[in-house]
Design a protein around this motif. Structure first.
Motif, PDB file in Angstrom:
ATOM      1  N   LYS A  65       0.835  -1.208   0.000  1.00 27.63           N
ATOM      2  CA  LYS A  65       0.000   0.000   0.000  1.00 27.63           C
ATOM      3  C   LYS A  65       0.866   1.252   0.000  1.00 27.63           C
ATOM      4  O   LYS A  65       1.834   1.350   0.752  1.00 27.63           O
ATOM      5  N   GLY A  66       0.487   2.213  -0.836  1.00 23.70           N
ATOM      6  CA  GLY A  66       1.219   3.469  -0.913  1.00 23.70           C
ATOM      7  C   GLY A  66       2.300   3.476  -1.974  1.00 23.70           C
ATOM      8  O   GLY A  66       2.643   4.527  -2.510  1.00 23.70           O
ATOM      9  N   PHE A  67       2.858   2.307  -2.298  1.00 25.76           N
ATOM     10  CA  PHE A  67       3.822   2.175  -3.399  1.00 25.76           C
ATOM     11  C   PHE A  67       3.024   1.839  -4.666  1.00 25.76           C
ATOM     12  O   PHE A  67       2.240   0.885  -4.651  1.00 25.76           O
ATOM     13  N   TRP A  68       3.231   2.589  -5.734  1.00 24.09           N
ATOM     14  CA  TRP A  68       2.463   2.306  -6.947  1.00 24.09           C
ATOM     15  C   TRP A  68       3.273   1.425  -7.874  1.00 24.09           C
ATOM     16  O   TRP A  68       4.109   1.888  -8.643  1.00 24.09           O
ATOM     17  N   GLN A  69       3.039   0.106  -7.763  1.00 29.21           N
ATOM     18  CA  GLN A  69       3.734  -0.887  -8.569  1.00 29.21           C
ATOM     19  C   GLN A  69       2.708  -1.880  -9.123  1.00 29.21           C
ATOM     20  O   GLN A  69       2.629  -3.035  -8.703  1.00 29.21           O
ATOM     21  N   PRO A  70       1.869  -1.433 -10.056  1.00 26.89           N
ATOM     22  CA  PRO A  70       0.822  -2.332 -10.563  1.00 26.89           C
ATOM     23  C   PRO A  70       1.358  -3.512 -11.354  1.00 26.89           C
ATOM     24  O   PRO A  70       0.679  -4.543 -11.467  1.00 26.89           O
ATOM     25  N   ASP A  71       2.551  -3.384 -11.913  1.00 26.10           N
ATOM     26  CA  ASP A  71       3.082  -4.443 -12.773  1.00 26.10           C
ATOM     27  C   ASP A  71       4.402  -5.009 -12.275  1.00 26.10           C
ATOM     28  O   ASP A  71       4.583  -6.228 -12.213  1.00 26.10           O
ATOM     29  N   ASP A  72       5.349  -4.153 -11.934  1.00 30.11           N
ATOM     30  CA  ASP A  72       6.691  -4.588 -11.595  1.00 30.11           C
ATOM     31  C   ASP A  72       6.830  -4.843 -10.092  1.00 30.11           C
ATOM     32  O   ASP A  72       6.035  -4.382  -9.282  1.00 30.11           O
ATOM     33  N   ALA A  73       7.860  -5.575  -9.734  1.00 27.00           N
ATOM     34  CA  ALA A  73       8.266  -5.758  -8.336  1.00 27.00           C
ATOM     35  C   ALA A  73       9.665  -5.179  -8.188  1.00 27.00           C
ATOM     36  O   ALA A  73      10.537  -5.424  -9.038  1.00 27.00           O
ATOM     37  N   LEU A  74       9.872  -4.424  -7.139  1.00 29.05           N
ATOM     38  CA  LEU A  74      11.155  -3.771  -6.922  1.00 29.05           C
ATOM     39  C   LEU A  74      11.780  -4.237  -5.624  1.00 29.05           C
ATOM     40  O   LEU A  74      11.076  -4.495  -4.635  1.00 29.05           O
ATOM     41  N   ASP A  75      13.088  -4.321  -5.613  1.00 32.93           N
ATOM     42  CA  ASP A  75      13.830  -4.578  -4.387  1.00 32.93           C
ATOM     43  C   ASP A  75      13.871  -3.281  -3.585  1.00 32.93           C
ATOM     44  O   ASP A  75      14.161  -2.218  -4.140  1.00 32.93           O
ATOM     45  N   PRO A  76      13.592  -3.329  -2.268  1.00 26.17           N
ATOM     46  CA  PRO A  76      13.654  -2.110  -1.456  1.00 26.17           C
ATOM     47  C   PRO A  76      15.000  -1.409  -1.534  1.00 26.17           C
ATOM     48  O   PRO A  76      15.063  -0.176  -1.459  1.00 26.17           O
TER      49      PRO A  76
END
Length: 404
Positions: free
Chosen positions: A8-19
């Motif tokens: 929630k709050g991070f807009w990543q509808p498609d990709d996954a990101l490493d923190p």
């Protein structure tokens, strides 16, 4: 851990990101990679608060065992341990399990544990070298611990360490009299497989300083009586302290300095707040010992201005704490990026996903952003899975993950 559509709050509808990638990019929270509402933690405030409490405990001869249930965020817990915390405190066995898996070597469970499944696990983990303490305030609690050790299959030296807890009238747990304290302590000292390690108390529910002082003085007397009866080890652990009265704990338990390991358990100090603890922190009474800084901030968007004097913001009970005070408007950010203080605005109520805002700023329009301070951090972190840590320019420098 990855940041994706579940965060929630991070807009990543498609990709996954490493923190770590997010932190390395130093993206600003207003630059498009985030959506609203968004809870953030200010790094400078966190670092200052951790250093302040570590120094406070050193000055007063206390070990620090901050309550992990406030954040349940490994990044913050590790920072507190690195600053010299002696242990971490939890409220529940599940929280203790999280800390065990995180590798925390010493944990205090600030409650009585009666579940035989959990107690057998605690006995086995204790036999394996984990230093964990539970509280007891009844003969039933002592008997349950002893029975669990006997049936756990742990090594012959398996043991459950307990702190007998003193409470007060109208409070939550803890025996109500010094006579009961002695009775439960004696039972713990004599029970096979149970090690009486000391005494605990909690003063945070008391309403005024006179009541807090009287309770803490009674705790000191109780420790002295148990020592005279040769029921306590040398030195015993004596643990107390929420985040509202720890100055009184430091003063009143000073009578035991040199005779006990004094442990302070204040948890909300790591983030402080803009409401409940801003008004009740001990550093209001002893400003020369502090201060603490509010580290939490939540940004939300105006989604409706349906009538004069009323603005609806897209944030609610699922996002922000409300049990010890409503969010506090602090800053307005317009669509063109200009910003200014949110003077004259007031939150009147929260629904699940809506905040009702009234006040003097009649030119708020849908799309404007409002930054809020929060009250009571203990019910803020549990609403968020991943939380950006930001610098003074609100650029993301880390991401916290919570375990609730």
């Amino acid at each position: 851990m990855t940041i994706d559509w579940r965060s929630k709050g991070f807009w990543q509808p498609d990709d996954a990101l490493d923190p770590q990638r997010i932190a390395a990019d130093r993206q600003g929270i207003f630059d498009g990679g985030f959506t609203w509402p968004l809870l953030v933690v200010h790094r400078v405030a966190i670092e200052a608060n951790i250093a302040t409490m570590a120094a406070y405990c050193r000055r007063h001869g206390f070990d620090f065992a901050p309550h992990a249930k406030t954040t349940m965020a490994p990044g913050l817990l590790e920072a507190q341990m690195a600053a010299g915390a002696w242990a971490l405190t939890v409220a529940t066995p599940n929280q203790a399990l999280v800390l065990r898996r995180l590798g925390v070597g010493r944990v205090l469970i600030a409650n009585e544990v009666l579940d035989p499944v959990v107690l057998r696990w605690l006995a086995a983990e204790g036999a394996a070298g984990w230093e964990v303490y539970i509280q007891v305030d009844s003969l039933a609690g002592v008997a349950a611990a002893a029975s669990a050790v006997a049936s756990s299959g742990a090594a012959a030296d398996g043991v459950i360490r307990v702190l007998v807890e003193l409470g007060h009238a109208g409070g939550r747990t803890g025996v109500r009299s010094l006579e009961e304290l002695a009775t439960v302590a004696r039972a713990a000292a004599e029970a096979p497989g149970v090690e009486l390690a000391g005494v605990a108390g909690y003063e945070g529910q008391l309403a005024d300083q006179a009541g807090v002082d009287a309770f803490l003085e009674r705790l000191v007397v109780g420790v002295a009586r148990l020592r005279s009866a040769a029921l306590l080890p040398d030195p015993p652990v004596v643990a107390a302290g929420g985040s509202a009265w720890f100055d009184r704990v430091a003063e009143k338990l000073a009578a035991l300095r040199g005779e006990a390991r004094l442990v302070l358990r204040s948890g909300a100090t790591v983030t402080h707040d803009d409401g409940f603890y801003r008004e009740r922190t001990p550093f209001v009474r002893v400003p020369e010992e502090g201060p603490l800084a509010a580290a939490l901030e939540i940004w939300a968007q105006v989604i409706s201005a349906p009538e004069p004097g009323l603005v609806i913001v897209g944030m609610g009970k699922r996002d922000a704490p409300f049990d010890e005070g409503l969010p506090v408007p602090r800053e307005i950010r317009r669509a063109d990026g200009t910003a200014g203080p949110a003077t004259g605005l007031r939150v009147t109520k929260l629904n699940d996903h809506h905040t009702y805002l009234t006040g003097d700023d009649d030119d708020l329009v849908p799309g404007d952003l409002i930054g809020f301070g929060l009250s009571h951090p203990c019910t803020a972190f549990d609403k968020w899975r991943d939380i950006p840590v930001v610098d003074e320019e609100r650029r993301v420098v880390d991401v916290l993950h919570t375990y609730f």
